[in-house]
Write an enzyme that holds these catalytic residues in place. Structure first.
Site, PDB file in Angstrom:
ATOM      1  N   ASP A   1      -3.084   6.170  11.177  1.00  0.00           N
ATOM      2  CA  ASP A   1      -2.975   4.736  11.459  1.00  0.00           C
ATOM      3  C   ASP A   1      -1.551   4.307  11.788  1.00  0.00           C
ATOM      4  OD1 ASP A   1      -1.713   4.801   8.987  1.00  0.00           O
ATOM      5  OD2 ASP A   1      -3.251   3.633   7.948  1.00  0.00           O
TER       6      ASP A   1
ATOM      7  N   HIS B   1       0.718   4.009   7.317  1.00  0.00           N
ATOM      8  CA  HIS B   1       0.989   4.642   6.024  1.00  0.00           C
ATOM      9  C   HIS B   1       1.578   6.033   6.234  1.00  0.00           C
ATOM     10  CE1 HIS B   1      -2.387   1.802   5.187  1.00  0.00           C
ATOM     11  NE2 HIS B   1      -1.605   1.501   4.169  1.00  0.00           N
TER      12      HIS B   1
ATOM     13  N   SER C   1       0.789  -1.237   0.000  1.00  0.00           N
ATOM     14  CA  SER C   1       0.000   0.000   0.000  1.00  0.00           C
ATOM     15  C   SER C   1       0.818   1.283   0.000  1.00  0.00           C
ATOM     16  CB  SER C   1      -0.956   0.009   1.196  1.00  0.00           C
ATOM     17  OG  SER C   1      -0.254  -0.209   2.398  1.00  0.00           O
TER      18      SER C   1
END
Length: 644
Positions: free
Chosen positions: A252, A255, A37
Site C-alpha cells: 500500500d 505502511h 498505524s
C-alpha cells in the site's frame, strides 16, 4: 488518641512514600510510544520477533489475551507490543537495540498506545472529544479499548511505569492522517507539552523522537508529509527526526513491512543512544577492530572476526526484505541501511572451521564473499575461527610441500567414472624408484572427497609432520565413499536396515576398483603392512566395515568420531575381536578419537574393546565437538604411528 492516630497515619504515609521512591530503579529507562498505524504495528510479526532479551519490557496498556497480558503490568517486550491483533512496530527493535548497546544493569521499558488511522488531534486534550465524534466506525472498537481517551490511558500507564523506572523519552510515529497539515508540528508540541506537564517531567531530560513516514524512494503515499515532519525540531527544541530513507514498505506504500519496521526501530535507538553519547558501530569501526577470516574469497573484507571470535557480516542486497546468517544452526539477523547494505554479527564462536549459510527471505544460499566447501550435502560457505599457535600443525609452514592431485578413474563395479583426491609427499617426484605406504582417508556424511584437503588441511598436517620427521612419508587417498548426500531412508523400509545400506557400496568399489587403481597409478607398497585406513564420523563406520572384514589388506585402522553405534564386540565383524591375540598381531595400530563436546559412543567402545584385550589407542580432543577441528587433531595424533 486522635493526635496519635493522625501521627501514625502520617508516619505510615511517609514510610510508604519512602518505600515507593526506593523501589524506583534509575537504571530502568522508560519510553512512551504513541502514534497511528505504523506505531501500532501493521506488519505481521514472525517467530524471531517473539524472542527478546529479558531486559526489554512492555507495560501493557490494555488487556491482551493473545499473549496473556493484563493492563498495567510489565511483560517481556515481544511482539505484539500494542493491542491484540496488531503487529510489528518500530518500538520492537528500538527496545532490542537499546539493550544490546546499554550496560547489562540497564533495563528498557516501553509504554505503548497507538490508534491506526488517527490524526494527531486524537491525542490533544482540547480536540479529542470532537475528533471522536467524527471517528469512522472501524476505529471505534480500538478507541473503546482505551475508554475513548488514548492520551489519558498513556498518562495513566506512564504514571504506573514511573513507580518502577525513569521516563527517558517519547517516541512518536504519526502524520499520515495529517498529510499536508502545516500546523502538525504545533499540534505535536501541544501533546508533548501536556505529557511533560502531566507527568511532572523536565523537557530538557525527555526528548521527542519522531519518525518519517514511508519515503519517496519507495513511492510513499504520504511522503510529502516528511517535509513537514522535518520542521519539528524548529518547534520542539528537544526533538529529533528519524529518517525513513531506503526502508522497504508494504504494497500500500503507506505502511512499512516487517523488515522496514526492524530497521526503523534500530534508527530510533541510534538517535536516542547518540543523545547519550553512545555511537553504534560503523563499518569503519568494525574494520578497524576486526580481521578478515582466512576462509574469505581473495580480496573480500567480510566476514570478519573480532578478538572475542564474533563474526561480522556485510552484504549488499537492496531488494531483499530479510537477511540472516545461519552459523552452526544459530540464525543471526542482519540489519539493512538506507543504501542497501546489510550488517550483523554473531555471538562468540568456538575456534575451528564452521559451515554457514545466508538466509535470503528464508531461502538458504552461500555467501558470495566466502570460499565454498562441500558440506551439509551441498556447497556451503565456511568460516575459519583461528586457534592460537597450537593450530600451527595444520597451517602452511616453510617446509617442502607435497601435492594434492585430482584423479579420475573408471569403476568396473559401478560402470562409471569416479573421482578421487590423492596426496603425494614432497619427495615423490624426486626419486622415481621409491615406493610409499598408503593411507585411505574418508570424510563424513554429507561431505565429499575434497573435505580432508579443504576443510581438514590434511596436506599441511602431512607436510609439517614429514618435514619434522614425526611421520613416515605416505600417499593419502580420499574418495567420496558414496555418502555425499545425507542419509535418507526409503519410504516404507526398515530404518536400521536402510542405515546399514547407506554408503555400503563403497566397500566393493574400494577393494575391487580404488585400491587396484592406486597401486597401478602410483608407486605404492601393495602389501597389507603398508596400507592403512581411517575415517571421520560415517567415514569411521565405513573404515570399520571395510578393514575389519578385509584384514588381509589393512594393518592400521583409525576412527575419528566414528559413527560406530551399538556394536557388540563379541559378535561384530564375524567375531574378529574374540581372538585378541590374533587381532593385536594383525592390526599394528588401532586408534579411536573424539571431542569432549560430542557423544558418539567412542569412550564406551574403547572400554569394551579393552575389556576384550584389544590394543586400542584412545584420544580425546579437548573442547571440541563433531567438527573439523576434532578431526584435524585426530589425524595429527594418528599418522605418527603408521608404518613404523
Amino acid at each position: 488518641m486522635k493526635h496519635f492516630f493522625k501521627s501514625g497515619l502520617l508516619l505510615a504515609s511517609l514510610l510508604l512514600c519512602s518505600l515507593t521512591a526506593f523501589a524506583q530503579d534509575p537504571n530502568f529507562y522508560i519510553y512512551l510510544c504513541l502514534g497511528q498505524s505504523n506505531m501500532e504495528g501493521n506488519a505481521r510479526y514472525e517467530a524471531q520477533d517473539t524472542i527478546v532479551n529479558s531486559r526489554f519490557k512492555v507495560l501493557s496498556a490494555v488487556d491482551n489475551d493473545e499473549v496473556g497480558r493484563k493492563m498495567g503490568k510489565w511483560y517481556p517486550g515481544r511482539a505484539p507490543l500494542c493491542r491484540k491483533g496488531t503487529g510489528l512496530t518500530p518500538a520492537d527493535y528500538f527496545g532490542r537495540t537499546m539493550v544490546e548497546n546499554l550496560p547489562e544493569n540497564v533495563k528498557v521499558g516501553v509504554v505503548h498506545v497507538a490508534i491506526g488511522g488517527c490524526k494527531i488531534e486524537l491525542f490533544q486534550k482540547d480536540t479529542r472529544e470532537e475528533y471522536i465524534k467524527t471517528a469512522p466506525d472501524w476505529m471505534k472498537g480500538m478507541l473503546k479499548e482505551y475508554d475513548d481517551n488514548p492520551y489519558e490511558r498513556l498518562v495513566e500507564m506512564a504514571k504506573i511505569a514511573q513507580k518502577d523506572g525513569v521516563i527517558k523519552g517519547i517516541l512518536l510515529h504519526q502524520g499520515e492522517s495529517n498529510t499536508g497539515d502545516k500546523e502538525w508540528p504545533m499540534k505535536v508540541k501541544d501533546v508533548y507539552d501536556n505529557l511533560i506537564a502531566d507527568l511532572n517531567l523536565n523537557a530538557e531530560d525527555v526528548p521527542l523522537i519522531a519518525g518519517e513516514v514511508v519515503n519517496a524512494d519507495h513511492q510513499g503515499t504520504c511522503a510529502s508529509m516528511n517535509e513537514i515532519i522535518a520542521t519539528l525540531p524548529q518547534v520542539i527544541k528537544n526533538s529529533v527526526v528519524v529518517s525513513s530513507k531506503g526502508l522497504s514498505c508494504a504494497s500500500d506504500h503507506l505502511h512499512f513491512d516487517a523488515a522496514g519496521y526492524r530497521v526503523l526501530g534500530r534508527r530510533y535507538a541510534e538517535k536516542v543512544l547518540g543523545m547519550m553519547g553512545i555511537k553504534l558501530q560503523t563499518t569503519e569501526d568494525i574494520i578497524a577492530n576486526t580481521v578478515p577470516a582466512s576462509s574469505n574469497m581473495h580480496g573480500c573484507d567480510f566476514p570478519r572476526l573480532d578478538k572475542e571470535n564474533r563474526a561480522y557480516f556485510r552484504i549488499y542486497a537492496p531488494d531483499v526484505k530479510r537477511l540472516q546468517a545461519d552459523v552452526c544452526g544459530v540464525k543471526y539477523d542482519l540489519a539493512k541501511d538506507e543504501n542497501g547494505w546489510w550488517t550483523g554479527r554473531t555471538n562468540p564462536l568456538v575456534v575451528g572451521f564452521h559451515y554457514y549459510f545466508l538466509l535470503v527471505d528464508g531461502f538458504s544460499v552461500i555467501d558470495p564473499m566466502s570460499c565454498t566447501f562441500f558440506g551439509c550435502s551441498r556447497m556451503a560457505s565456511g568460516i575459519e575461527v583461528p586457534e592460537g599457535s597450537e593450530g600451527d600443525y595444520y597451517r602452511t609452514q616453510d617446509v617442502p610441500h607435497g601435492q594434492v592431485r585430482i584423479c579420475t578413474y573408471y569403476s568396473e563395479s559401478q560402470k562409471r567414472f569416479r573421482r578421487c583426491v590423492v596426496y603425494t609427499p614432497a619427495d615423490y617426484d624426486n626419486n622415481k624408484k621409491k615406493r610409499y605406504p598408503v593411507l585411505y582417508l574418508q570424510h563424513g556424511m554429507g561431505e565429499d572427497e575434497t573435505g580432508w584437503s579443504t576443510q581438514g588441511y590434511m596436506y599441511n598436517i602431512l607436510d609439517n609432520q614429514i618435514a619434522e620427521g614425526k611421520c613416515e612419508p605416505m600417499i593419502v587417498v580420499m574418495e567420496s565413499g558414496d555418502i555425499e548426500v545425507g542419509f535418507r531412508p526409503r519410504p516404507g523400509k526398515d530404518v536400521n536396515a536402510e542405515r546399514n545400506l547407506y554408503g555400503s557400496s563403497f566397500a566393493t568399489l574400494m577393494i575391487n576398483d580404488l585400491i587396484p587403481y592406486i597401486d597401478k597409478t602410483f608407486r605404492t607398497y601393495t602389501d597389507r603392512e603398508h596400507r592403512a585406513m581411517a575415517g571421520l564420523s560415517w567415514g569411521g563406520k565405513q573404515t570399520f566395515d571395510i578393514t575389519l572384514t578385509n584384514l588381509d589388506k589393512f594393518a592400521y585402522i583409525g576412527g575419528f568420531s566414528g559413527a560406530i553405534f551399538g556394536v557388540d564386540v563379541k559378535t561384530a565383524f564375524n567375531g574378529v575381536f574374540t581372538d585378541a591375540k590374533a587381532f593385536n598381531k594383525k592390526v599394528h595400530y588401532l586408534f579411536l578419537g573424539c571431542g569432549t563436546e560430542e557423544n558418539m559412543g567412542t569412550e564406551a567402545l574403547v572400554k569394551s574393546l579393552r575389556g576384550m584385550g584389544i590394543n586400542v589407542d584412545y584420544y580425546v580432543s579437548q573442547g571440541t565437538a563433531h567438527e573439523w577441528l576434532t578431526w584435524r587433531r585426530c589425524l595429527n595424533e594418528f599418522i605418527p604411528h603408521l608404518f613404523k
